[in-house]
Design a protein around this motif. Structure first.
Motif, PDB file in Angstrom:
ATOM      1  N   SER A  53      -4.636   3.701   4.085  1.00  0.00           N
ATOM      2  CA  SER A  53      -3.253   4.201   4.041  1.00  0.00           C
ATOM      3  C   SER A  53      -2.279   3.132   4.506  1.00  0.00           C
ATOM      4  O   SER A  53      -1.182   2.992   3.955  1.00  0.00           O
ATOM      5  N   ASP A 165      -2.475   8.173  -2.342  1.00  0.00           N
ATOM      6  CA  ASP A 165      -3.288   8.184  -1.124  1.00  0.00           C
ATOM      7  C   ASP A 165      -4.061   9.503  -1.037  1.00  0.00           C
ATOM      8  O   ASP A 165      -3.503  10.520  -0.632  1.00  0.00           O
ATOM      9  N   GLU A 166      -5.312   9.466  -1.418  1.00  0.00           N
ATOM     10  CA  GLU A 166      -6.162  10.658  -1.438  1.00  0.00           C
ATOM     11  C   GLU A 166      -5.456  11.854  -2.080  1.00  0.00           C
ATOM     12  O   GLU A 166      -5.413  12.944  -1.490  1.00  0.00           O
TER      13      GLU A 166
HETATM   14 MG   LIG Z   1      -5.466   7.487   5.030  1.00  0.00          MG
END
Ligand SMILES: [Mg+2]
Ligand SMILES: Nc1ncnc2c1ncn2[C@@H]1O[C@H](COP(=O)(O)OP(=O)(O)OP(=O)(O)O)[C@@H](O)[C@H]1O
Lengths: 261, 258
Positions: A53, A165-166
Motif C-alpha cells: 500500500s 489496492d486489494e
Molecule cells: Mg495494504
C-alpha cells in the motif's frame, strides 16, 4: 529487464521509512526498483505489512519516499499525481450520493462541471452490469455492486493509470471471479496501465502480465514472474496446467521466503 | 414507512399517554393522595385552563430564552468546531480553555450572570447558551474528524483543494454527528433557560414554578411542568424533523423517509 526507452512508471531505488516517536522508525520499503510499461497489468504480491500500500501511495504521489525517485511518463512525482484512478479495498462510496453522483464525484473534486459527463458515466455504469441502478444509493447495493461503482468512479475520467489496492479483498469468491473478468475486459478495451495489489496468488496470476513478489518487511522485490497465459483469459484458464504451474511457482517462492510454512 | 404505519405509530403514542394519565388518576384515587402532594390529572388540567393566559405568556418568555440561547450556541459552536478541526494551532489555543469553562458547573454561573445582566432575559439566554454549546462543538469535531483517511487520500488523488474536500466530503460526513449534538443540546438549552429563571427572574415558566411552589399551589406546579415538557418535546422533535430533511441518507433515518 533492460530497457532502452523510458518506461511509463519508473520506481528507482525507493526507500520508505515511517518515523516513530522513539527509535529509528519502521523501514517499510527498501531499495525497491521497478519499471512498468504503458498498458501493462502488474500485480504486487507480498505478505501483510511488506509495504504494498505504501508503494501504491508513493506512485500516486500521496506519500513521499524517504529515498529514491519515482517518475511517471518521465516526470518525477513531487505532488499528488492526478491523472489516475484509484480503487481501495473499501469502496469509499458516499452514502448521501446516488450511484451516478458517486461516479461523477471524480469530476466534481477536480472542479469540472459533472453535467457534461453524465452520459459517459451512465454508459460506464451500464458496462459493469449496473444499468438501472444509477439513481440508487450505495446502501441499496451489494458489496460486489458497490465495488463496481468504485471502479467506475476510478475510470470515468479515462485515466491512463489505475492503482488498485486489494480491490476485491472483501468480496465473496463468486463475485470476485466475475469482477476479475470484468476488470480484464475493461483493461483490454481501454488499454490502461494497472498496478494491482492483492493477497490472492491465483488472482494475481489470472489478471497480470507480470507478478511482482515482495519480501517481508522491509519490502524488496524478490522475484518478477512474466505470466505468458494467452489473452483474453476465461475461467477455464484456471484449470490449465500452465496456470497451476505459475500458482505453484509463486507458492514455492513464498515458502522459500518463509511466508508460507 | 407507509402512511398507515405512521398513523399506527401515532395511535400507540397517544395510547401510551392515555394509559399513563389513567394510571396516575388511579393511584391518586386509590391512595387518597392529598392535592398539595399529587393532584389528580383532572385538577391539573383545571389549574392549567384557569391559568392559561399566564402560562401562555410565560411560555413565550421561556421559549424565547431557550431559542435565543440555543441559536447562539449553534452559530458559535459549529464554526468553532470547524476551526478547531481545520487548524492544529487553533485547536491548541481554543480547546483547553473551552474544556476548562465546561468544568465549571454552568448552573453556578447563573448568579454571576444575574449580577452582570440583571433580571431580564439575558442571564437565561447566557446559561442556555453555555450549557448547549459544548455538546455541539464536541460532536462537530468528532464528525469532521471521523472520515475515513482513505477517502481523503482518494480526494487528494483527484486533485481536490482542501475547501472542496471540506464541503463535499467532511461536512456531509459530519452531519449525522452534528445533529446528535444538536439534539442533546436542545434538551440542555431548556434546562439552561429554566435554571436562569430560577435564580433571578420575574418572568418565565421557571418563575411560575418558583411562585407556585412557594404557595404550595401544586396543581399549577404540575400544569407548568406539563407545559414545559410540551415545549421541550416540540423543540426536540422540530430538530428531528430537520435532521430527517437534511440527512435522509443516514442509517438512522432510512426507516423513516420524509
Ligand atoms: Mg495494504
Ligand atoms: N502512516 C504510517 N505510519 C507509520 N507506519 C506505517 C504507516 N503506514 C504503514 N506503515 C507501516 O509500514 C509497513 C508497510 O505498510 P503497508 O500498509 O504499506 O503494508 P501492506 O503491504 O499494504 O500490508 P497489507 O497487505 O496488510 O495491506 C507496515 O509495517 C506498517 O506498519
Amino acid at each position: 529487464m533492460t530497457q532502452t526507452s523510458e518506461p511509463f512508471i519508473r520506481i528507482d531505488q525507493v526507500e520508505k521509512r515511517y518515523p516513530a516517536r522513539r527509535g529509528e522508525g519502521t523501514l517499510a520499503l527498501d531499495e525497491l526498483t521497478l519499471s512498468i510499461d504503458s498498458g501493462e497489468f502488474v500485480s504486487l504480491l507480498g505478505p501483510s505489512g511488506c509495504g504494498k500500500s505504501t508503494l501504491l501511495s508513493m506512485v500516486a504521489g500521496l506519500t513521499r519516499p524517504t529515498r529514491g525517485d519515482i517518475a511517471i511518463g518521465g516526470r518525477p512525482i513531487q505532488a499528488p499525481y492526478t491523472e489516475l484512478g484509484m480503487v481501495f479495498q473499501s469502496d469509499l462510496l458516499l452514502d448521501w450520493r446516488t450511484v451516478i453522483d458517486n461516479v461523477l464525484l471524480q469530476f466534481e473534486m477536480r472542479g469540472i462541471d459533472p453535467r457534461g459527463h453524465r452520459e459517459q458515466a451512465r454508459a460506464l455504469i451500464a458496462s459493469v452490469g449496473l444499468a438501472g441502478f444509477e439513481a440508487k444509493h450505495p446502501w441499496e447495493l451489494s458489496g460486489g455492486m458497490r465495488q463496481r461503482v468504485a471502479i467506475c468512479r476510478a475510470l470515468v475520467h479515462d485515466p491512463a493509470l489505475l492503482l488498485m489496492d486489494e480491490p476485491f479483498g472483501a468480496l465473496d469468491a463468486l463475485t470476485r471471479e466475475q469482477i476479475q473478468l470484468d476488470l480484464q475486459r475493461i483493461w483490454q478495451s481501454r488499454r490502461k496501465t494497472v498496478l494491482f495489489v492483492t493477497h490472492s496468488i491465483a488472482e494475481a496470476v489470472f489478471l497480470s502480465d507480470r507478478v511482482v513478489v515482495m519480501t517481508p518487511r522491509p519490502g524488496r522485490i524478490h522475484a518478477v514472474l512474466d505470466i505468458a497465459l494467452p489473452r483474453p483469459r476465461d475461467l477455464a484458464v484456471r484449470e490449465s496446467a500452465q496456470f497451476s504451474a505459475y500458482v505453484r511457482e509463486v507458492g514455492h517462492i513464498f515458502q522459500a521466503l518463509g511466508v508460507l510454512k | 414507512m407507509t402512511r398507515d404505519d405512521r398513523w399506527r405509530n401515532a395511535a400507540w403514542t397517544i395510547l401510551s399517554f392515555v394509559l399513563i394519565i389513567a394510571l396516575w388518576d388511579l393511584v391518586v384515587r386509590v391512595f387518597h393522595l392529598p392535592t398539595y402532594l399529587v393532584p389528580s390529572p383532572g385538577t391539573v388540567m383545571g389549574a392549567g385552563l384557569e391559568q392559561w393566559p399566564l402560562l401562555l405568556e410565560q411560555s413565550l418568555w421561556t421559549s424565547g430564552a431557550i431559542l435565543a440561547g440555543y441559536l447562539a450556541a449553534v452559530l458559535v459552536a459549529v464554526p468553532l468546531g470547524m476551526l478547531i478541526v481545520a487548524s492544529p494551532l487553533l485547536e491548541r489555543l481554543l480547546y483547553p480553555p473551552m474544556v476548562a469553562t465546561q468544568s465549571i458547573p454552568k448552573i453556578a454561573l447563573a448568579p454571576l450572570f444575574v449580577v452582570w445582566f440583571g433580571f431580564g432575559i439575558w442571564p437565561k439566554v447566557s446559561v442556555a447558551f453555555l450549557i448547549a454549546f459544548f455538546p455541539i462543538v464536541v460532536d462537530t469535531i468528532v464528525g469532521l474528524r471521523g472520515i475515513d483517511p482513505a477517502m481523503i487520500q482518494l480526494a487528494r488523488s483527484m486533485g481536490a483543494p482542501r475547501w472542496r474536500m471540506f464541503l463535499k466530503l467532511r461536512l456531509p460526513h459530519a452531519l449525522p454527528s452534528i445533529f446528535g449534538g444538536l439534539k442533546v443540546a436542545s434538551t440542555l438549552a431548556v434546562v439552561g433557560a429554566l435554571t436562569g429563571e430560577f435564580i433571578g427572574s420575574d418572568r418565565g415558566l421557571g418563575y411560575v414554578l418558583v411562585q407556585a411552589s412557594g404557595q404550595l399551589n401544586t396543581p399549577l406546579l404540575f400544569a407548568t411542568l406539563v407545559v414545559l415538557s410540551v415545549i421541550a418535546m416540540a423543540f426536540f422533535y422540530a430538530i428531528e424533523v430537520l435532521e430527517r430533511v437534511c440527512i435522509p441518507w443516514h442509517v438512522s433515518q432510512r426507516g423513516h423517509p420524509v
